[in-house]
Design a protein around this motif. Structure first.
Motif, PDB file in Angstrom:
ATOM      1  N   HIS A  60       0.826  -1.208   0.000  1.00  0.00           N
ATOM      2  CA  HIS A  60       0.000   0.000   0.000  1.00  0.00           C
ATOM      3  C   HIS A  60       0.862   1.260   0.000  1.00  0.00           C
ATOM      4  O   HIS A  60       0.569   2.219  -0.718  1.00  0.00           O
ATOM      5  CB  HIS A  60      -0.933   0.026   1.206  1.00  0.00           C
ATOM      6  N   ALA A  61       1.908   1.272   0.803  1.00  0.00           N
ATOM      7  CA  ALA A  61       2.784   2.439   0.882  1.00  0.00           C
ATOM      8  C   ALA A  61       3.455   2.699  -0.470  1.00  0.00           C
ATOM      9  O   ALA A  61       3.544   3.851  -0.912  1.00  0.00           O
ATOM     10  CB  ALA A  61       3.827   2.250   1.976  1.00  0.00           C
ATOM     11  N   GLN A  62       3.912   1.642  -1.146  1.00  0.00           N
ATOM     12  CA  GLN A  62       4.545   1.809  -2.454  1.00  0.00           C
ATOM     13  C   GLN A  62       3.533   2.299  -3.496  1.00  0.00           C
ATOM     14  O   GLN A  62       3.849   3.123  -4.347  1.00  0.00           O
ATOM     15  CB  GLN A  62       5.193   0.499  -2.901  1.00  0.00           C
ATOM     16  N   HIS A  63       2.315   1.789  -3.414  1.00  0.00           N
ATOM     17  CA  HIS A  63       1.258   2.225  -4.326  1.00  0.00           C
ATOM     18  C   HIS A  63       0.972   3.718  -4.125  1.00  0.00           C
ATOM     19  O   HIS A  63       0.840   4.470  -5.097  1.00  0.00           O
ATOM     20  CB  HIS A  63       0.000   1.386  -4.096  1.00  0.00           C
ATOM     21  N   LEU A  64       0.905   4.160  -2.882  1.00  0.00           N
ATOM     22  CA  LEU A  64       0.668   5.565  -2.582  1.00  0.00           C
ATOM     23  C   LEU A  64       1.823   6.419  -3.093  1.00  0.00           C
ATOM     24  O   LEU A  64       1.606   7.474  -3.702  1.00  0.00           O
ATOM     25  CB  LEU A  64       0.477   5.770  -1.078  1.00  0.00           C
ATOM     26  N   LEU A  65       3.037   5.988  -2.873  1.00  0.00           N
ATOM     27  CA  LEU A  65       4.208   6.722  -3.339  1.00  0.00           C
ATOM     28  C   LEU A  65       4.190   6.859  -4.858  1.00  0.00           C
ATOM     29  O   LEU A  65       4.455   7.936  -5.403  1.00  0.00           O
ATOM     30  CB  LEU A  65       5.488   6.023  -2.890  1.00  0.00           C
TER      31      LEU A  65
END
Length: 84
Positions: A60-65
């Motif tokens: 999720h964090a990578q997707h947001l980034l």
């Protein structure tokens, strides 16, 4: 975020709760024993918990980034180099 003494909070609890709810104000209640606590609205608490949960998942964090980096800016600069 405002830091106030426990005694001040005790005297103004109703007002603090209303400001936390209406204005999304966060208060840190400083206690003499240094066991400080926070007053914030339940909606703000849930929003923060959801954000923490979302960012705790690497996918999720990578997707947001990726989304932040690919969104065209409108005068806003995002320090994405510090997020990886």
């Amino acid at each position: 975020m405002q830091v106030i003494s426990f005694e001040q909070a005790r005297q103004r609890l109703d007002t603090l709760c209303e400001q936390a709810y209406q204005d999304h104000q966060t208060y840190v209640l400083h206690r003499e024993d240094n066991h400080d606590v926070v007053i914030l609205s339940l909606a703000d608490y849930h929003a923060r918990q959801e954000t923490y949960h979302f960012l705790a998942n690497l996918h999720h964090a990578q997707h947001l980034l990726t989304a932040v980096r690919s969104t065209p800016g409108e005068g806003t600069s995002w320090p994405t180099d510090q997020l990886s």
